[in-house]
Design an enzyme around this catalytic site. Structure first.
Site, PDB file in Angstrom:
ATOM      1  N   GLU A 224       2.581  21.213  -9.846  1.00 28.98           N
ATOM      2  CA  GLU A 224       2.052  20.280  -9.128  1.00 28.98           C
ATOM      3  C   GLU A 224       1.015  21.232  -8.496  1.00 28.98           C
ATOM      4  O   GLU A 224       0.614  22.308  -8.812  1.00 28.98           O
ATOM      5  CB  GLU A 224       2.808  20.169  -7.930  1.00 28.98           C
ATOM      6  CG  GLU A 224       3.143  21.059  -6.878  1.00 28.98           C
ATOM      7  CD  GLU A 224       3.618  22.495  -7.337  1.00 28.98           C
ATOM      8  OE1 GLU A 224       4.600  22.261  -8.250  1.00 28.98           O
ATOM      9  OE2 GLU A 224       3.434  23.487  -6.998  1.00 28.98           O
TER      10      GLU A 224
ATOM     11  N   SER B  78      -6.310  35.590  -0.382  1.00 30.72           N
ATOM     12  CA  SER B  78      -5.631  34.999  -1.540  1.00 30.72           C
ATOM     13  C   SER B  78      -6.406  34.601  -2.652  1.00 30.72           C
ATOM     14  O   SER B  78      -5.800  34.404  -3.600  1.00 30.72           O
ATOM     15  CB  SER B  78      -4.640  34.036  -0.692  1.00 30.72           C
ATOM     16  OG  SER B  78      -5.665  33.074  -0.269  1.00 30.72           O
TER      17      SER B  78
ATOM     18  N   LYS C 117      -2.093  33.061  -7.120  1.00 30.37           N
ATOM     19  CA  LYS C 117      -1.345  32.324  -8.012  1.00 30.37           C
ATOM     20  C   LYS C 117      -0.767  32.531  -9.462  1.00 30.37           C
ATOM     21  O   LYS C 117       0.297  32.432  -9.856  1.00 30.37           O
ATOM     22  CB  LYS C 117      -1.743  30.656  -8.104  1.00 30.37           C
ATOM     23  CG  LYS C 117      -2.049  30.068  -6.743  1.00 30.37           C
ATOM     24  CD  LYS C 117      -0.930  29.457  -5.920  1.00 30.37           C
ATOM     25  CE  LYS C 117      -1.293  28.989  -4.753  1.00 30.37           C
ATOM     26  NZ  LYS C 117      -0.015  28.236  -3.878  1.00 30.37           N
TER      27      LYS C 117
HETATM   28  C1  LIG Z   1      -6.440  30.493  -2.461  1.00 27.77           C
HETATM   29  C2  LIG Z   1      -5.566  30.025  -2.047  1.00 27.77           C
HETATM   30  N1  LIG Z   1      -4.930  30.625  -1.185  1.00 27.77           N
HETATM   31  C3  LIG Z   1      -3.718  30.252  -0.333  1.00 27.77           C
HETATM   32  C4  LIG Z   1      -3.177  28.952  -0.736  1.00 27.77           C
HETATM   33  C5  LIG Z   1      -1.904  28.680  -0.119  1.00 27.77           C
HETATM   34  O1  LIG Z   1      -0.650  28.825  -0.892  1.00 27.77           O
HETATM   35  P1  LIG Z   1       0.665  29.683  -0.411  1.00 27.77           P
HETATM   36  O2  LIG Z   1       0.809  29.598   1.060  1.00 27.77           O
HETATM   37  O3  LIG Z   1       1.469  29.395  -1.429  1.00 27.77           O
HETATM   38  O4  LIG Z   1      -0.111  31.225  -0.804  1.00 27.77           O
HETATM   39  C6  LIG Z   1      -3.434  28.436  -1.951  1.00 27.77           C
HETATM   40  C7  LIG Z   1      -2.850  26.949  -2.381  1.00 27.77           C
HETATM   41  O5  LIG Z   1      -3.519  26.512  -3.256  1.00 27.77           O
HETATM   42  C8  LIG Z   1      -4.715  28.787  -2.561  1.00 27.77           C
HETATM   43  O6  LIG Z   1      -5.107  28.238  -3.608  1.00 27.77           O
END
Ligand SMILES: Cc1ncc(COP(=O)(O)O)c(C=O)c1O
Length: 393
Positions: free
Chosen positions: A118, A379, A96
């Protein structure tokens, strides 16, 4: 496909259309604000000074480039080569931050003094609070009450960083309701406040802009593969999909390769798998809804994936067949979190564990053939989810 690749290198067609998806469905009062953001982003993205500043922060503050770590023991067990793109190692612990720093720099360039955001899992809120502290901008974060309970640690982090956290009590008290409330608030303070959206969704230009800020994940991974894989590009590129920002950024680096792109949704929040075309939060995409078109609630053990919609670029990639979307359920996600921890010494976020769960299943059932190479975006890191996992054990 050609059309998307061309659009990808510049911008989506018209008012942010990815095929029939995307667009801008906002109240009249927000149209000028979206246009202002679109103009400012287009100018900034074409400005080498903006890129230099963003690049500088991404390297000295965020810790980029993040490594591409071979998952040595899991690879041996599964008979594949599994490479993990380590967004969990970024400052604040998830991808993020890439997007937020870009948008916060943009807000400052636009002369705004305050960021509105948000958050679901809290990672976007923490990233926004962090960027606000770094750049001297006030921050207000809207968060569903249920997520506040699930993600106590991240709420405390946001407050430590000086952000105001506004609990949202409406509806399912999760990300969908927090997003609605943040939009409502933006209308009232649009002159001095910038809306910092956390995923590749919302009205144009957000899906395009967020993907451009996140494509650093895929571009880096592609360059790192070139030095490591004999075929230079992997057979599979896998990422979890909530709103779709980490997956959109990861896929962007591989759209013009033969790699199979796989997005993994939560079984209870599969907007592509179980949704239908509809409008939510200012954009048209695939959305979970009942027979009357009412948005239905999503469920996932991970707060970051229980959103009933998905970014419009993913709906388009699914429809054109360029990417495939699959699901993982809560039980296999928890099992995958444990297995990655024991095999590789990495405690990943429950969101990321969806991607791991699918790779474990697909390698076992032959969907991923033996000998394949797989790039998987981790992620985020799992600290925020330890309380949830402790309750289960
Ligand atoms: C660690 C992590 N991975 C994935 C996501 C999912 O979001 P996005 O699909 O936008 O990557 C989030 C959302 O809060 C997150 O905190």
């Amino acid at each position: 496909m050609d059309q998307l690749v061309r659009a990808d290198s510049r911008r989506p067609a018209g008012l942010g259309r990815f095929g029939e998806y995307g667009g801008r469905f906002v109240p009249e009062s927000l149209v000028p604000a979206c246009e202002e953001v679109e103009r400012a982003f287009a100018e900034a993205w074409a400005d080498p000074v903006f890129h230099a500043e963003l690049h500088h922060l991404l390297s000295v503050y965020v810790g980029r480039p993040t490594p591409l770590t071979p998952a040595v023991r899991l690879s041996a067990e599964l008979g594949i080569t599994l490479l993990l793109k380590r967004e969990d190692l970024t400052h604040t612990g998830s991808h993020k931050i890439n997007n937020v720093l870009g948008q916060a720099l943009l807000a400052r360039r636009m002369g705004k003094r305050r960021l509105i955001a948000e958050t679901g899992a809290g990672q976007h809120g923490v990233a926004t609070a962090t960027a606000g502290a770094l750049l001297g901008l006030d921050v207000t974060v809207f968060m569903g009450e249920r997520d506040i309970e699930r993600q106590e640690l991240n709420v405390f982090r946001m407050k430590m960083l000086g952000a105001e956290v506004v609990p949202v009590t409406a509806g399912s008290r999760t990300l969908k309701d927090a997003t609605s409330e943040a939009f409502r608030h933006w209308v009232t303070v649009v002159d001095d406040s910038y809306y910092c959206l956390g995923s590749a969704l919302g009205p144009h230009p957000y899906p395009w802009m967020v993907r451009q800020f996140q494509r650093v994940i895929g571009d880096e991974a592609r360059a790192q593969c070139a030095g490591r894989l004999s075929a230079a590009t992997p057979d599979f590129v896998v990422a979890c999909v909530g709103g779709g920002s980490n997956a959109a950024g990861t896929f962007a680096g591989f759209l013009d390769t033969p790699a199979r792109l796989i997005g993994v949704e939560a079984a209870g929040g599969a907007a592509i798998g179980a949704g239908r075309p509809g409008v939510l939060h200012g954009f048209r995409s695939r959305v979970l809804q009942d027979e009357h078109g009412q948005i239905t609630e999503a469920h996932s053990i991970s707060a970051g994936l229980d959103y009933p919609g998905v970014g419009p670029e993913h709906a388009y990639l699914a429809e054109t067949g360029r990417a495939t979307y699959v699901t993982a359920d809560d039980a296999e996600v928890v099992a995958a979190t444990h297995r990655l921890a024991r095999s590789e010494g990495i405690l990943c976020a429950l969101e990321s564990a969806h991607a791991v769960a699918w790779v474990l299943r697909a390698a076992q059932d032959g969907t991923i053939p033996q000998g394949s190479t797989v790039v998987l975006t981790l992620s985020g890191r799992g600290d925020k989810d330890m309380a949830t996992l402790m309750e289960l054990s």
